[in-house]
Design a protein around this motif. Structure first.
Motif, PDB file in Angstrom:
ATOM      1  N   GLU A   1      42.831  43.767  42.540  1.00 43.69           N
ATOM      2  CA  GLU A   1      42.675  42.563  43.350  1.00 43.69           C
ATOM      3  C   GLU A   1      41.215  42.128  43.418  1.00 43.69           C
ATOM      4  N   LEU A   2      40.356  43.128  43.556  1.00 39.75           N
ATOM      5  CA  LEU A   2      38.928  42.805  43.616  1.00 39.75           C
ATOM      6  C   LEU A   2      38.439  42.238  42.287  1.00 39.75           C
TER       7      LEU A   2
ATOM      8  N   ALA B   1      47.597  52.172  45.908  1.00 40.34           N
ATOM      9  CA  ALA B   1      46.932  51.192  46.772  1.00 40.34           C
ATOM     10  C   ALA B   1      45.494  50.967  46.331  1.00 40.34           C
ATOM     11  N   GLN B   2      44.846  52.068  45.950  1.00 37.21           N
ATOM     12  CA  GLN B   2      43.460  51.942  45.503  1.00 37.21           C
ATOM     13  C   GLN B   2      43.383  51.151  44.202  1.00 37.21           C
TER      14      GLN B   2
ATOM     15  N   ASP C   1      45.576  48.952  43.133  1.00 36.34           N
ATOM     16  CA  ASP C   1      45.873  47.551  43.424  1.00 36.34           C
ATOM     17  C   ASP C   1      44.678  46.849  44.050  1.00 36.34           C
ATOM     18  N   LYS C   2      44.001  47.589  44.896  1.00 39.61           N
ATOM     19  CA  LYS C   2      42.827  46.995  45.540  1.00 39.61           C
ATOM     20  C   LYS C   2      41.751  46.687  44.511  1.00 39.61           C
TER      21      LYS C   2
END
Lengths: 205, 265
Positions: free
Chosen positions: B83-84, B76-77, B79-80
């Protein structure tokens, strides 16, 4: 107290600091597992007795070791690993308790009452269920009626692992406060037991 | 009650193994005096100790679930972060290259509109500039355009006059230089003439001295200083060449005394 586990050769005798160092430097999961198994029983017992809920304690124990895994690089080897570990455990328990309180505040009166009834603080039976063979023990009933912070203090001190100085570091309060609070709790238990025994002060253990 | 409370806490500390030998001995003596209260304290400490030491029938730690949770968090980190990084609002709009001039038609439209607005605004105002006592320049709304021709003529006249004035100034400067040179020459000539005149006067005076001296030798009469001054018209500046001294037996005249001392008395 801690159960014996089969651990890989070469790591079972390593100290907590060495295991943490290996895990921090190399992300050695084997070292982490040895360390976690070594402290798992104490942590879950601590959480279960402090929270008064075994199911919640098992979930919180998972969260504690998840934080150990996640924040291992923040561990300072100058201090005992157990102090750092139980500070995490106390923080997790407090976070859990705040979550319980928030849930009560955000629900209606009847739902809140039901949640309050499920809470360990107001439900001594929950803690007594942990020790099924001694359900009639009045001392345990009085302990169950203590505040979670008070039970936490008793657990930390009677584990014999921590002195008042370590407890002060774990709970982040002055040592003198810890000491006076601890003996006040014991004295309070004695008074409550004396009143429940009709002034005889008889305690079964 | 307060005393009992303090006593109980002191006894609990003893039961927890605290205190130096003297304090422990004192507490033991107190506990012997009240064995029932001491037993109550012992039971509380022992009961709490037993409660804390009991094992809890909990399942062992589930490492698979824990690692799954760790990997889930890391994923999740990650992907975040991706994404950022890929999000345009994170890094801002793409860096704009300098536009080619005129590529945006709205720039032209805005420029023309602004220019027209400026011209219109300027046409609504009458500007007046006073160029002299009699000459005034006007333009804008309500300006007298007939004056422009006259103004041009006046400006040409002024320019011509300025040119002539400049030439006159140059000529005057040249004349000034000539006069200055001539003045210098005249000053030199005057100085030389003055020097020649002085020389002539000095020569004439000397000649007069010699004539007077000759006359005095021939006549044996010597004039006084006042008479000399009156005769020669100038003050004597150097000792007059006196004749040799005469004998003392000869009577001396007043003029002779003057010649001897050089002073008049």
């Amino acid at each position: 107290m801690a159960a014996s586990f089969a651990v890989p050769t070469g790591t079972e005798n390593a100290s907590d600091r060495d295991l943490m160092t290996r895990f921090t430097k190399n992300r050695d999961r084997q070292a982490f597992e040895v360390l976690a198994r070594r402290w798992d029983a104490r942590v879950v017992a601590f959480l279960a007795k402090a929270c008064g809920d075994l199911d919640s304690a098992e979930d919180l124990r998972q969260e504690v070791f998840l934080r150990v895994y996640r924040y291992a690089d923040r561990y300072d080897p100058r201090y005992a690993f157990s102090t750092w570990l139980f500070r995490i455990a106390c923080n997790v328990r407090k976070t859990w308790a705040r979550g319980q309180v928030r849930r009560i505040e955000t629900t209606g009166w009847e739902d809140g009452a039901e949640a309050m009834a499920r809470m360990p603080d107001s439900a001594p039976g929950a803690l007594e269920r942990l020790t099924q063979g001694e359900a009639r023990d009045r001392l345990r009933g009085e302990i169950a009626r203590l505040e979670p912070d008070e039970r936490e203090l008793l657990l930390l001190r009677f584990e014999r692992e921590f002195g008042f100085r370590e407890i002060a570091e774990i709970q982040e309060i002055p040592e003198t406060t810890v000491k006076s609070r601890f003996y006040r709790i014991l004295e309070k238990l004695k008074v409550e037991l004396g009143e429940s025994d009709g002034g005889k002060g008889k305690v079964t253990s | 009650m307060k005393q009992d409370s303090e006593r109980d806490q002191r006894w609990m500390a003893y039961l927890m193994g605290e205190g130096d030998p003297d304090e422990r001995a004192a507490v033991e003596a107190e506990m012997r005096e009240d064995p029932e209260a001491a037993e109550a304290c012992r039971r509380v400490v022992a009961g709490v100790e037993k409660w804390t030491g009991e094992a809890v029938p909990a399942a062992s730690l589930d490492f698979e679930a824990l690692y799954a949770c760790v990997e889930e968090e890391e994923t999740a980190q990650r992907d975040k972060m991706l994404e950022l990084v890929s999000a345009p609002q994170w890094c801002g709009p793409p860096m704009s290259l300098p536009r080619r001039a005129g590529s945006n038609p709205w720039v032209w439209v805005a420029g023309v509109a602004a220019s027209a607005l400026l011209v219109f605004a300027l046409a609504q105002v009458q500007f007046t500039v006073r160029l002299g006592e009699k000459t005034t320049l006007q333009w804008g709304r309500g300006a007298d355009t007939a004056d422009l021709t006259a103004l041009r003529t006046q400006l040409e006249t002024v320019a011509s006059e300025a040119h002539e004035s400049r030439l006159a100034a140059q000529s005057a400067s040249t004349q000034i230089q000539t006069v200055s040179q001539r003045n210098s020459m005249m000053q030199e000539e005057f100085r030389q003439a003055t020097a020649g005149l002085a020389w002539m006067q000095r020569a004439e005076s000397q000649q007069r001295y010699r004539d007077v001296e000759t006359l005095m030798r021939l006549t044996g009469v010597y004039p006084s200083a006042n008479e000399w001054t009156e005769a020669s018209g100038e003050t004597r500046r150097q000792p007059f060449p006196f004749p040799e001294k005469k004998k003392e037996s000869e009577p001396s005249s007043p003029d002779t005394r003057i010649m001897k001392t050089g002073k008049e008395y």
